[in-house]
Design an enzyme around this catalytic site. Structure first.
Site: not given
Ligand code: MN
Length: 495
Positions: A81-82
């Site tokens: 995700e990041d």
């Protein structure tokens, strides 16, 4: 980062009777380095390196007795995700199973909480439905716990929402999984942010109360320890525990804030090797102090629904106070604190003899109770849990990640009316997961649905062929009825 030692994770695993093998260690070290590199340069709102967050998440997983691959997934739970990590890379490096877990956590991260009662229930159900795997839930809950523990660094207007979400969605889930320890930790971390005034009040009440109690409890502890030794009962552990603040507050509410009526604020916990020893200790306790008759509880013979087992008794102390004493075996303690996670850990280390015995005991206990049967088999447990929550519902997202709870086989028309009748009436077309799709598509769990409004549009009788919800059908019929009346009226007038 001297304080972020990977050995800490190994030690916590060993403490849970889950000592890592060479391969376990290699896997965790590999994931550790992978995550550290992926999050390089990223900072938390606290100013700490982002890696600290995933490290703490992994520590929580180790504390709850999870296995090496779940801990590895925990270390990497934010990398897809990041960071710029691709699914392909992760699968190549760590395999399908770990990628599956990380993807599972990423999906759950999209859920948002808006604080509407009906919605909370949906969110809880959706969470279980989407998690697919008990390990994914554990990673998410461990991640949440660390976020709650660092909530003071989050903007004040966000704090309350996150704390309420924890109290209303995540803590009940931990309770449902029987992980009382995690439930208590989530609640106590969220409590001061969700209900600051109440938190301060309870803390103050507890402080004045425990100051008196601690001394008394120490005396009882000493006398009991002496008596147990005299009777030659082997003692595993004798300790005092204080009730979690949040659960104390909820209990106070039920007792009109009368703290004198609550007898288990502080309790002594006696852990002895066998069931027989438990009953012997109960006898010893009652020979020393007079019990309150209605408060002797035998949860060994009659376990609670969540599988909890213990003997409870409340006694009058010599100083005129009241104290609760809980007596249990190490295995019962494992279930009480770690629920399904405790068994999960035991299953992972079957070559270990002690654990194997525990597993056999679990098998025996399981015959006593339907739910414990489920505890014995995590996959089955998930299935039951899902059937429970899930039944024949599906859960889909709005583009803003709100969850809408619909019956199976619902169409975009049902979805549109579930949001608002105006959106239903004027639904022109639909995008499902970003793709234009027919209005009679059957929605699936996890679909992201975007209704495109057609100004001046109206319901069509064809919609009735593919709507499942009473709400949508009511609105469509209403429109059609009114419309045909209008037609008749116009027709008659201009005849
Ligand atoms: Mn996270």
């Amino acid at each position: 980062m001297e304080h972020l030692k990977v050995e800490t994770i190994f030690e916590l695993m060993a403490e849970q009777g889950n000592a890592p093998s060479r391969e376990d260690k290699d896997l965790i070290i590999k994931a550790y380095l992978f995550a550290e590199k992926a999050h390089e340069g990223q900072k938390r709102q606290s100013g700490d390196p982002y890696f600290l967050h995933v490290f703490e998440t992994a520590k929580n997983l180790a504390r709850y007795g999870m296995d090496a691959s779940t801990i590895a997934a925990g270390l990497m739970h934010d990398t897809i995700e990041d960071c710029d990590v691709s699914e392909e890379t992760m699968e190549q490096e760590f395999g399908k199973d770990i990628l599956f877990m990380v993807n599972g956590v990423t999906k759950l991260g999209k859920l948002k909480y808006r604080g509407r009662e009906r919605h909370v229930e949906s969110l809880r159900k959706f969470f279980v439905a989407m998690a697919e795997d008990f390990r994914v839930i554990m990673i998410k809950l461990s991640d949440r716990l660390h976020n709650l523990q660092t909530l003071q660094y989050v903007k004040p207007e966000k704090q309350k929402r996150i704390a309420l979400e924890a109290l209303e969605v995540y803590a009940p889930l931990a309770a449902r999984l029987g992980i009382a320890k995690l439930k208590g930790e989530l609640e106590d971390a969220a409590f001061p942010f969700a209900y600051p005034k109440e938190y301060a009040k309870v803390k103050e009440m507890l402080r004045s109360k425990t100051e008196i109690r601690t001394g008394q409890l120490e005396k009882i502890k000493d006398s009991l320890e002496e008596a147990i030794k005299k009777q030659n009962v082997p003692l595993v552990k004798l300790s005092a525990r204080t009730k979690h603040l949040y659960s104390l507050w909820r209990k106070l509410e039920r007792y009109n804030d009368d703290i004198e009526k609550i007898h288990d604020i502080m309790a002594l916990r006696v852990i002895v090797p066998t069931v027989e020893d438990c009953y012997r200790v109960l006898g010893i306790v009652h020979s020393l102090w007079k019990p309150l008759p209605e408060r002797i509880k035998d949860y060994i013979a009659l376990p609670k629904l969540n599988g909890y087992q213990s003997l409870h008794t409340t006694i009058f102390t010599k100083e005129g106070g009241i104290a609760e004493i809980q007596i249990r075996t190490p295995e019962m303690h494992g279930i009480a604190e770690y629920g399904i996670a405790s068994h999960y850990a035991y299953k992972q280390s079957e070559e270990n003899n002690v654990s194997h015995n525990v597993a056999q005991k679990f098998a025996w206990i399981a015959q006593l109770h339907e739910l414990q049967k489920a505890i014995n088999n995590p996959t089955k447990f998930m299935e039951n849990l899902k059937m429970d929550f899930f039944q024949d519902r599906i859960f889909v997202f709005t583009p803003k990640a709100d969850v809408i709870d619909l019956p199976e086989d619902s169409s975009p028309v049902d979805f549109a009316y579930a949001i608002h009748s105006d959106i239903g009436d004027q639904a022109g077309s639909v995008k499902i997961n970003g793709k234009m799709s027919p209005m009679n598509t059957k929605l699936k769990n996890g679909d992201i649905v975007e209704i495109i409004i057609k100004k001046g549009g109206h319901p069509s009788s064809k919609w009735l062929d593919h709507t499942k919800t009473a709400l949508a059908r009511k609105h469509i019929r209403q429109y059609l009825d009114e419309n045909s009346l209008l037609n008749k009226y116009l027709f008659n007038r201009f005849k």
